[in-house]
Design a protein around this motif. Structure first.
Motif: not given
Lengths: 195, 195
Positions: A58-63
């Motif tokens: 999820e953090g990768l997607i957000s970035d």
């Protein structure tokens, strides 16, 4: 271990490598197949670094979405609101039809219906997109093609919504004609004073 | 082991129990948390029975959608196309806002962006919904409120699309006013001869 004279430069390179790897993994495997391990391996970065800085898929997607939101978007300028608005909707349609860009964009939408963190990032992405695209409506108001009280962002939402609805809700194909009709419908509503 | 005099009746009861358990699990855990094991336990059915008949979480979703698509939908009848079309869009909005129905409906949308099998089932569900809802447009044509050449299903798509777009793409709230405006925009486009 390498010590860079510009730690910011090294950090930015790592971030860019991880983002590019995230996009490539999304294109190949979608959000369901996105893992920190695969992204780390592809980016050539140790997975503990990725876990520490991005936390999760999820953090990768957000970035990656933050990066995408900052990219300039080719706002059409055909000299008239009908052509401009059709241009905006056709950009959305052709983006999802693109064999490279389409799967990544679809993965963003899929991620956001599953993850609140990705949903917040996609919300911010679309807020920026609506504001950029609304330029075609603001120009039309300035040219006297549309009344001054029109909500420019709402015209954009109503114009693009049927394309997304077909793709991600009703799961129907979207032709160029469908996209033009969606743009024309939003324009007719704006002219009628509804938006 | 019980032997029923009406094997079809027993089979239908198992199917109904599994469907109800699927809906309850979706409401509580969403599509990501839906497992054959949990549905079987909740339905009081052996999990090998569920695996044999439904195959997977995707199969459970598809069957539940088939049930939902066959349910009657309260088509508004206010005597005028504006009220009817607003009524259709408000039904969509209030359905997703409902604390019990909303999470299940959202889980269907989420499932379909992840699973081709669920996407096919959702496609069929919306085809049925569009056809049912188009009745309000067909009535308007019969009353002379809209021109005869209007594509009744497309009016429905354009009317509801902004609600779905806000909920599942841009991740924005949807007010009653937003829903009314979406209905009014579709109506203005239909009156202008665009749809």
């Amino acid at each position: 271990m390498e010590t860079s004279r510009r730690p910011g430069g090294r950090s930015a390179r790592v971030r860019d490598a991880v983002r590019q790897a995230t996009l490539a993994e999304l294109a190949e495997h979608g959000f369901r197949g996105l893992t920190v391990e695969n992204v780390a391996a592809r980016a050539g970065v140790h997975k503990t670094t990725v876990y520490r800085r991005w936390g999760s898929a999820e953090g990768l997607i957000s970035d990656a979405l933050e990066l995408a939101g900052g990219e300039p978007w080719p706002i059409p300028d055909t000299g008239g609101v009908e052509g401009d608005l059709r241009g905006v909707v056709q950009l959305v349609r052709s983006g999802f039809a693109d064999p490279e860009l389409g799967p990544v964009s679809s993965a963003f939408v899929a991620a956001a219906v599953q993850s609140p963190e990705a949903a917040r990032a996609l919300h911010d992405f679309f807020a920026a997109r609506h504001d950029q695209s609304a330029e075609v409506v603001r120009r039309a108001i300035a040219r006297g093609e549309l009344p001054g009280g029109v909500d420019a962002r709402e015209v954009i939402r109503v114009a693009v919504a049927p394309v997304y609805y077909r793709l991600f809700v009703a799961h129907e194909p979207v032709s160029e004609q469908d996209a033009d009709r969606a743009a024309d419908a939003a324009l007719a509503a704006a002219r009628a004073g509804v938006l």
